[in-house]
Design a protein around this motif. Structure first.
Motif, mmCIF file in Angstrom:
data_model
loop_
_atom_site.group_PDB
_atom_site.id
_atom_site.type_symbol
_atom_site.label_atom_id
_atom_site.label_comp_id
_atom_site.label_asym_id
_atom_site.label_seq_id
_atom_site.Cartn_x
_atom_site.Cartn_y
_atom_site.Cartn_z
ATOM 1 N N GLN A 51 0.852 -1.293 -0.204
ATOM 2 C CA GLN A 51 -0.075 0.064 0.121
ATOM 3 C C GLN A 51 0.872 1.214 -0.148
ATOM 4 N N GLY B 226 2.344 1.865 -3.305
ATOM 5 C CA GLY B 226 1.627 2.311 -4.383
ATOM 6 C C GLY B 226 1.171 3.704 -4.000
ATOM 7 N N CYS B 227 1.138 4.128 -2.868
ATOM 8 C CA CYS B 227 0.901 5.421 -2.481
ATOM 9 C C CYS B 227 1.956 6.611 -2.966
ATOM 10 N N LEU B 228 3.253 6.103 -2.730
ATOM 11 C CA LEU B 228 4.129 6.809 -3.063
ATOM 12 C C LEU B 228 4.600 6.949 -4.470
ATOM 13 N N ALA C 144 2.228 6.941 -6.719
ATOM 14 C CA ALA C 144 1.197 7.805 -7.252
ATOM 15 C C ALA C 144 1.665 9.234 -6.744
#
Lengths: 247, 102
Positions: B85, B88-90, B92
């Motif tokens: 997660q 994915g966040c970083l 993006a």
């Protein structure tokens, strides 16, 4: 005869004093791009070109720009960092800032506003006797080792104002460190370029602070309205850090 | 009759002393607190992340003496899940930064 000798000696002394000090002093050191929040040290060459009352300091990275190879780093550092032009005669200091488009901007700052605490502590750097001095400047503590035998009141970056050239300088956390390697007689740099900036009039440090804050808030607002992480349960957080205290 | 009156008076006094001292009122209040506690625990249990692992990932925009730091902190049941997660966040976030800059 005696009077003639005194007059000649006086002329000689005046000529010596009027003689401009010229040359380049080379430094080697490091800079932690994360300023102590984590270890991100890179090696740099520093160069202080002195031409009489004027000087130019720049720092260039040794070898490859490693950050460019990392996925999680967008490296927009300029070709040179900590670039500062000083003119003692007009009491001016200009420094360079490279923005997000890598466009170079120049701002003025006060020439040697720092108050140094000089001590009797001494050491040799490259065979030159040096004395220790400490100061606080724009939110950080700095130590400088200066050579009273080299009568240049200058040093790396914005540091200077001591009765001798700074041969070694570092901050309290050792995130930035410059030590003299040697010197040469070369002294060429484009004085006219910097003088024209001063003549035209240049904005000071508060304008730089405003510029950086505006840049950050623009980035922050674009960042907030541009989340392209579909399905992300966590929102990223954007924080800004500056080597010189800007708030 | 006199004895009955004295006993009644004593009982009345005891009742008023107890009531005045507040030993009945706190009893009700404690009960209310207990009920609220149970309610709160139920709400917490509904929102609770089972035995979590927290992962923070950081990226940055390096301008030399100025830096913009992006961080993503995620908590999930397993560290593997939290890392996925956070990555994915970083990713993006860094893409967003690239879009803004370039």
């Amino acid at each position: 005869m005696r009077t003639v000798l005194i007059v000649l000696l006086s002329f000689f002394v005046i000529h010596l004093q009027a003689q401009e000090i010229k040359g380049t002093w080379y430094y080697q050191g490091k800079f932690n791009g994360s300023f102590g929040r984590s270890e991100n040290y890179r090696e740099y060459w520093g160069r202080l070109i002195v031409h009489g009352d004027r000087s130019l300091f720049t720092m260039k990275e040794e070898g490859q720009h490693h950050a460019a190879l990392q996925d999680n780093t967008i490296d927009l550092r300029g070709d040179s960092l900590f670039t500062v032009y000083k003119d003692h005669s007009s009491n001016s200091l200009l420094f360079e800032f490279s923005d997000l488009n890598q466009k170079t901007h120049y701002f003025a700052d006060t020439l040697f506003p720092m108050e140094w605490n000089t001590t009797e502590e001494h050491k040799m750097i490259g065979g030159i006797p040096c004395l220790k001095a400490e100061t606080r400047f724009k939110g950080r503590g700095y130590t400088a080792w200066y050579a009273p035998t080299i009568t240049i009141s200058d040093g790396p970056w914005k540091l200077g104002g001591l009765p001798g050239l700074i041969l070694e300088a570092y901050d309290d956390e050792n995130n930035w460190h410059m030590t003299l390697l040697g010197n040469s007689e070369a002294y060429d740099f484009d004085i006219a370029f910097f003088e024209s900036k001063i003549t035209k009039g240049i904005e000071g440090f508060p304008a730089f602070v405003g510029f950086v804050k505006k840049l950050f808030s623009r980035l922050e607002s674009s960042f907030g309205s541009n989340s392209d992480c579909i399905g992300c349960q966590t929102k990223s957080v954007l924080k800004f850090h500056s080597w010189e205290k800007i708030d | 009759m006199k004895k009955v009156s004295v006993v009644t008076l004593m009982m009345l006094m005891m009742f008023s002393t107890t009531y005045a001292a507040g030993s009945i009122k706190p009893g009700i209040s404690n009960l209310k607190n207990e009920i609220n506690k149970v309610k709160l625990e139920n709400v917490q249990a509904l929102n609770k992340v089972p035995a979590g692992c927290s992962v923070t990932m950081k990226g940055k925009l390096d301008l030399g003496p100025i830096e913009a730091e992006v961080s993503c902190t995620t908590t999930a049941a397993t560290c593997n899940e939290a890392t996925i997660q956070a990555v994915g966040c970083l990713r993006a976030a860094m893409n967003t930064l690239r879009t803004i800059i370039y």
